[in-house]
Every structure is written in C-alpha cells, then in structure tokens.
Design a protein around this motif. Sequence first.
Motif, PDB file in Angstrom:
ATOM      1  N   PHE A  21      42.176  96.789  94.390  1.00  9.95           N
ATOM      2  CA  PHE A  21      42.068  97.067  92.963  1.00  9.95           C
ATOM      3  C   PHE A  21      41.810  98.559  92.706  1.00  9.95           C
ATOM      4  CE2 PHE A  21      42.193  92.654  92.756  1.00  9.95           C
ATOM      5  CZ  PHE A  21      42.266  92.222  91.440  1.00  9.95           C
ATOM      6  N   GLY A  22      42.296  99.408  93.596  1.00 14.73           N
ATOM      7  CA  GLY A  22      42.106 100.849  93.468  1.00 14.73           C
ATOM      8  C   GLY A  22      42.916 101.490  92.364  1.00 14.73           C
ATOM      9  N   PHE A  23      43.704 100.692  91.623  1.00 18.40           N
ATOM     10  CA  PHE A  23      44.497 101.283  90.536  1.00 18.40           C
ATOM     11  C   PHE A  23      43.616 101.871  89.443  1.00 18.40           C
ATOM     12  CE2 PHE A  23      44.836  96.582  90.491  1.00 18.40           C
ATOM     13  CZ  PHE A  23      44.025  96.282  89.405  1.00 18.40           C
ATOM     14  N   PHE A  24      42.395 101.384  89.285  1.00 18.33           N
ATOM     15  CA  PHE A  24      41.481 101.987  88.313  1.00 18.33           C
ATOM     16  C   PHE A  24      41.206 103.445  88.672  1.00 18.33           C
ATOM     17  CE2 PHE A  24      40.479  97.487  87.637  1.00 18.33           C
ATOM     18  CZ  PHE A  24      40.374  97.425  86.255  1.00 18.33           C
ATOM     19  N   ALA A  25      40.894 103.699  89.950  1.00 26.11           N
ATOM     20  CA  ALA A  25      40.610 105.067  90.397  1.00 26.11           C
ATOM     21  C   ALA A  25      41.854 105.944  90.319  1.00 26.11           C
ATOM     22  CB  ALA A  25      40.057 105.049  91.819  1.00 26.11           C
ATOM     23  N   HIS A  26      43.007 105.409  90.729  1.00 22.81           N
ATOM     24  CA  HIS A  26      44.240 106.184  90.635  1.00 22.81           C
ATOM     25  C   HIS A  26      44.505 106.633  89.202  1.00 22.81           C
ATOM     26  CE1 HIS A  26      45.436 105.753  94.725  1.00 22.81           C
ATOM     27  NE2 HIS A  26      45.787 104.492  94.668  1.00 22.81           N
ATOM     28  N   CYS A  27      44.257 105.744  88.256  1.00 19.09           N
ATOM     29  CA  CYS A  27      44.488 106.080  86.846  1.00 19.09           C
ATOM     30  C   CYS A  27      43.568 107.217  86.406  1.00 19.09           C
ATOM     31  CB  CYS A  27      44.273 104.846  85.977  1.00 19.09           C
ATOM     32  SG  CYS A  27      44.680 105.098  84.242  1.00 19.09           S
ATOM     33  N   GLY A  28      42.320 107.193  86.849  1.00 23.63           N
ATOM     34  CA  GLY A  28      41.395 108.266  86.509  1.00 23.63           C
ATOM     35  C   GLY A  28      41.844 109.605  87.053  1.00 23.63           C
ATOM     36  N   VAL A  29      42.352 109.604  88.294  1.00 24.02           N
ATOM     37  CA  VAL A  29      42.866 110.838  88.901  1.00 24.02           C
ATOM     38  C   VAL A  29      44.054 111.366  88.102  1.00 24.02           C
ATOM     39  CG1 VAL A  29      44.034 111.790  90.923  1.00 24.02           C
ATOM     40  CG2 VAL A  29      42.059 110.289  91.228  1.00 24.02           C
ATOM     41  N   LEU A  30      44.992 110.492  87.807  1.00 27.20           N
ATOM     42  CA  LEU A  30      46.198 110.900  87.097  1.00 27.20           C
ATOM     43  C   LEU A  30      45.879 111.416  85.700  1.00 27.20           C
ATOM     44  CD1 LEU A  30      49.254 111.161  86.981  1.00 27.20           C
ATOM     45  CD2 LEU A  30      49.378 108.739  86.369  1.00 27.20           C
ATOM     46  N   GLU A  31      44.947 110.765  85.005  1.00 28.38           N
ATOM     47  CA  GLU A  31      44.598 111.235  83.663  1.00 28.38           C
ATOM     48  C   GLU A  31      43.968 112.615  83.700  1.00 28.38           C
ATOM     49  OE1 GLU A  31      41.795 110.182  79.848  1.00 28.38           O
ATOM     50  OE2 GLU A  31      42.268 108.573  81.252  1.00 28.38           O
ATOM     51  N   GLY A  49      48.675 102.000  94.171  1.00 23.78           N
ATOM     52  CA  GLY A  49      49.295 103.271  93.822  1.00 23.78           C
ATOM     53  C   GLY A  49      50.639 103.095  93.148  1.00 23.78           C
ATOM     54  N   ALA A  50      51.391 102.074  93.566  1.00 23.45           N
ATOM     55  CA  ALA A  50      52.689 101.806  92.955  1.00 23.45           C
ATOM     56  C   ALA A  50      52.538 101.370  91.506  1.00 23.45           C
ATOM     57  CB  ALA A  50      53.423 100.731  93.751  1.00 23.45           C
ATOM     58  N   LEU A  51      51.482 100.629  91.208  1.00 23.57           N
ATOM     59  CA  LEU A  51      51.257 100.175  89.835  1.00 23.57           C
ATOM     60  C   LEU A  51      51.091 101.359  88.887  1.00 23.57           C
ATOM     61  CD1 LEU A  51      50.676  98.005  87.710  1.00 23.57           C
ATOM     62  CD2 LEU A  51      48.288  98.006  88.480  1.00 23.57           C
TER      63      LEU A  51
END
Length: 265
Positions: A21-31, A49-51
């Motif tokens: 469920f690391g997509f939460f962290a990825h979203c924070g990085v991208l934002e 990461g793909a999500l």
Amino acid sequence: MTLASHLADAPYTLVMSSGFFGFFAHCGVLEALETAGLAPRAVAGSSAGALIAGCWAAGVPAREIAAELCGLERAHFWDPRPGAGLLAGRLFRQRLDRLLPETRIERCPVPLSISLFDVLARRTVAQKQGPLAASIHASCAVPLLFHPVWIEGRPYLDGGIADRPGVAGVAAGERVLYHHLASKSPWRREAPRIPRRQNLATLVIDPLPRLGPFSIERGVLAYRTARAATERALELPLVDAMVRVDATSAGARGRGPANAVSSPR
C-alpha cells in the motif's frame, strides 16, 4: 549539489517501486515534486508505483490522486470471490475506470512504463502501450490477494514479483529519480536492494507507517509524511547519488490531512 538542483538540471524519469500500500507515500513524493516545479518528464513503476505513475501520466494531478486515496476505505475495493486470489478486483477496477481520463497507455500526456508479471512466460513485461486501467490493475494484482488480470488472452500479476523497483521499461543511462520504498514485511529475509544504474538518484524516506487493507486509515499519515519529507529532501545534497530523509526529524508528521488535501497551495 542539492536534489532540487540536480532535478532542475535536465529532464528526468520518476520511477516508483512496488511496496503493497505504498501508493500513499508515492503520491506524497509526486505532489511535492509537482508543487516545487520539478515534475518529471516521464514516469514508470510497478505495483503501488504503477498506480500513481499511471494516474498521473494519464493527466490526473497529484492533488486529485491524493484526494481519491485519502477518502479510500476497505469496502471500496474489498470484493472476495473464489479463485486464484482472495479478491476479484472488480471494485478496484471500477474505481480506476472512473478516475482515469485516458484509456490507452500510448495516449497518455506523459510517457509511461508499467511493469507487469507475465504468469505464463514467468517474466516481467514493460507495458508502454495497451489498455491503461487493465495494465495498472494487473501490476497491482498482489499474488494470493487479487485474481490474475487477463490482457489479450494472457494472465498477469503484480509487477513487483520480478521487478520490484519498476525500472524494466527505463532505458539504460536515462536520468532517473527512484523513490525506494523500504519493505517492512516480516516475511522478507533481506531488505530489497536499490538498483545500480548510471544516472540514477535515489530518494529514501524512513520511517513510513506500515499499511495494509486492515490499516488503510493510516494511509493519510503516510501520504503527508512522504510529501513533507520530500520537500525537505529537495534542500539536501546528493551523497553517493542518494538522499535519505528521516521523516521523524523532517517535520513530516506535523501536518493534518485536511490541509494536505482540501485546499491548493
């Protein structure tokens, strides 16, 4: 050279690893990158990461992805059905279909590569064209949790099975910022390795909350922790092609989810 000056120096590809469920962290990085005016030229990833890569490449701003994630509940994707996994994946796919403004990978405004695991061939496939929602769904299909996803007559599973970093579709020598999610699984005997490639810079944020389908409410904390830690990381120097941020000392946990999602900066 700081991470920010390194990224501003030339176009780069943001690669985001798998990590449940690391997509939460990825979203924070991208934002944080988007807000700083340092958005990537292209994106790639596997599983979690793909999500995020797929949604953003299709034209969904990071802030809107965050709003979708921070409102997520287990009931929104929990659809058990007998088969080669616990969950059918229909609810997850329906949410993707509603969120994505594009249907094909090759028509995305931002170049995108999604790592999938071809079950029959037992190898990674770097998907750069084809159905977008199905490819994201397949890359997120964690074995035993989700049923395999069929694309053009072939079954696919989680892209992180054989390409945890999500770099399979990135050309050798391409400038890359790699967001590495450190695994917190008690079943792993050793920590996942960071890929060694020319022109690859790595961002590591730790500690991040451990997440799963029964602790999804902590995802908001993971998102805002990663966002604030990335803001701090941009100010730090690259040391041996890496920036490692201690989230507990970066002021990353002090911002509430309402401010993080509800209003633009």
